[in-house]
Design a protein around this motif. Structure first.
Motif, mmCIF file in Angstrom:
data_model
loop_
_atom_site.group_PDB
_atom_site.id
_atom_site.type_symbol
_atom_site.label_atom_id
_atom_site.label_comp_id
_atom_site.label_asym_id
_atom_site.label_seq_id
_atom_site.Cartn_x
_atom_site.Cartn_y
_atom_site.Cartn_z
ATOM 1 N N LEU A 113 0.828 -1.213 0.000
ATOM 2 C CA LEU A 113 0.000 0.000 0.000
ATOM 3 C C LEU A 113 0.855 1.253 0.000
ATOM 4 C CD1 LEU A 113 -2.839 -1.049 2.485
ATOM 5 C CD2 LEU A 113 -2.663 -1.426 0.011
ATOM 6 N N LYS A 114 1.925 1.250 0.801
ATOM 7 C CA LYS A 114 2.794 2.426 0.891
ATOM 8 C C LYS A 114 3.471 2.719 -0.450
ATOM 9 C CE LYS A 114 6.648 1.736 2.947
ATOM 10 N NZ LYS A 114 7.638 1.442 4.023
ATOM 11 N N ALA A 115 4.000 1.682 -1.086
ATOM 12 C CA ALA A 115 4.740 1.886 -2.333
ATOM 13 C C ALA A 115 3.838 2.394 -3.452
ATOM 14 C CB ALA A 115 5.410 0.583 -2.758
ATOM 15 N N GLN A 116 2.549 2.023 -3.405
ATOM 16 C CA GLN A 116 1.648 2.396 -4.490
ATOM 17 C C GLN A 116 0.677 3.520 -4.098
ATOM 18 O OE1 GLN A 116 0.743 -1.413 -7.054
ATOM 19 N NE2 GLN A 116 1.083 -2.064 -4.929
ATOM 20 N N HIS A 117 0.919 4.104 -2.904
ATOM 21 C CA HIS A 117 0.168 5.280 -2.462
ATOM 22 C C HIS A 117 -1.340 5.041 -2.533
ATOM 23 C CE1 HIS A 117 3.890 7.761 -2.595
ATOM 24 N NE2 HIS A 117 4.188 6.970 -3.612
#
Length: 239
Positions: free
Chosen positions: A56-60
């Protein structure tokens, strides 16, 4: 794109299996209101598995749809979402427990009702993990396919009941040999008073090779890095 294998997963049922890299996994809701919870492990190294925070963090994002890549805790692309008819899948709300299932739908047990008892996601996953050489300590975050969870003005998470029509589909592509564990049990945030799980079809099909204009590869710069890590792994392994 030939069909290699298919199976219907009934309400409350579970399934697990190893699916080799370069395959498509298409899931179809056979009725409205489906929810299928999935866990993903690298079949050749079960200590490597889907990493929800990094994905989730990497793909915002706080939800998953076409173009998103489910990344492992080694930074590799495990599974990509290549087709999606409904545009939103829930990675946040987890799976049902025995206590929550009894509290919401009434106490049931196998001894009295046999296959008519109301299963929880936690129990389904526990059984399938043991079958694959894992245990309760390997329980991990899930993706709830076909479910849309939104946050209201008060900050409460709520399930959108009209999100998944009959016939909705989502197709995943395996980038690693992947142990897939499924539980066809309700989303924990489902407000309905009756056990709402519906039948879902799972199909495995051949996938075309990933090329430079692949949608998932180019969806975000972080996705390309995850693919490069996967390709490096396969190159060094000679596969």
């Amino acid at each position: 794109m030939g069909n290699i294998w298919s199976k219907d997963i009934g309400p409350g049922d579970k399934w697990s299996g190893t699916i080799g890299k370069g395959k498509l996994i298409r899931l179809t809701a056979l009725e409205a209101g489906a929810n299928v919870s999935i866990q993903l492990y690298h079949a050749k190294d079960l200590t490597e598995r889907y990493n929800m925070p990094d994905t989730l963090k990497a793909q915002h994002t706080a939800h998953l749809t076409r173009g998103n890549v489910l990344m492992s805790d080694n930074g590799r692309a495990m599974v990509s979402i290549v087709e999606d008819s409904i545009g939103w899948h829930d990675p946040l709300s987890g799976y049902t427990s025995r206590a929550a299932t009894d509290a919401k739908y009434g106490t049931t047990n196998y001894q009295e009702l046999r296959n008519g008892w109301l299963r929880s996601g936690q129990e389904n996953f526990a059984v399938e993990l043991v079958r694959n050489g894992l245990s309760m300590r390997d329980m991990m975050p899930v993706v709830n396919l076909f479910s849309k969870v939104v946050v209201d003005d008060k900050g409460d998470m709520r399930l959108s009941l009209d999100h998944c029509p009959a016939g909705a589909t989502v197709t995943l592509r395996t980038e690693l040999d992947t142990l897939v564990v499924l539980s066809n049990t309700p989303n924990p945030l489902d407000p309905r008073a009756s056990y709402p799980s519906v039948p879902v079809k799972i199909e495995v099909l051949a996938a075309s090779p990933v090329n430079e204009d692949d949608y998932c590869l180019n969806y975000r710069p972080e996705n390309r890095r995850a693919f490069e890590n996967t390709w490096e792994y396969h190159t060094l392994l000679g596969s």
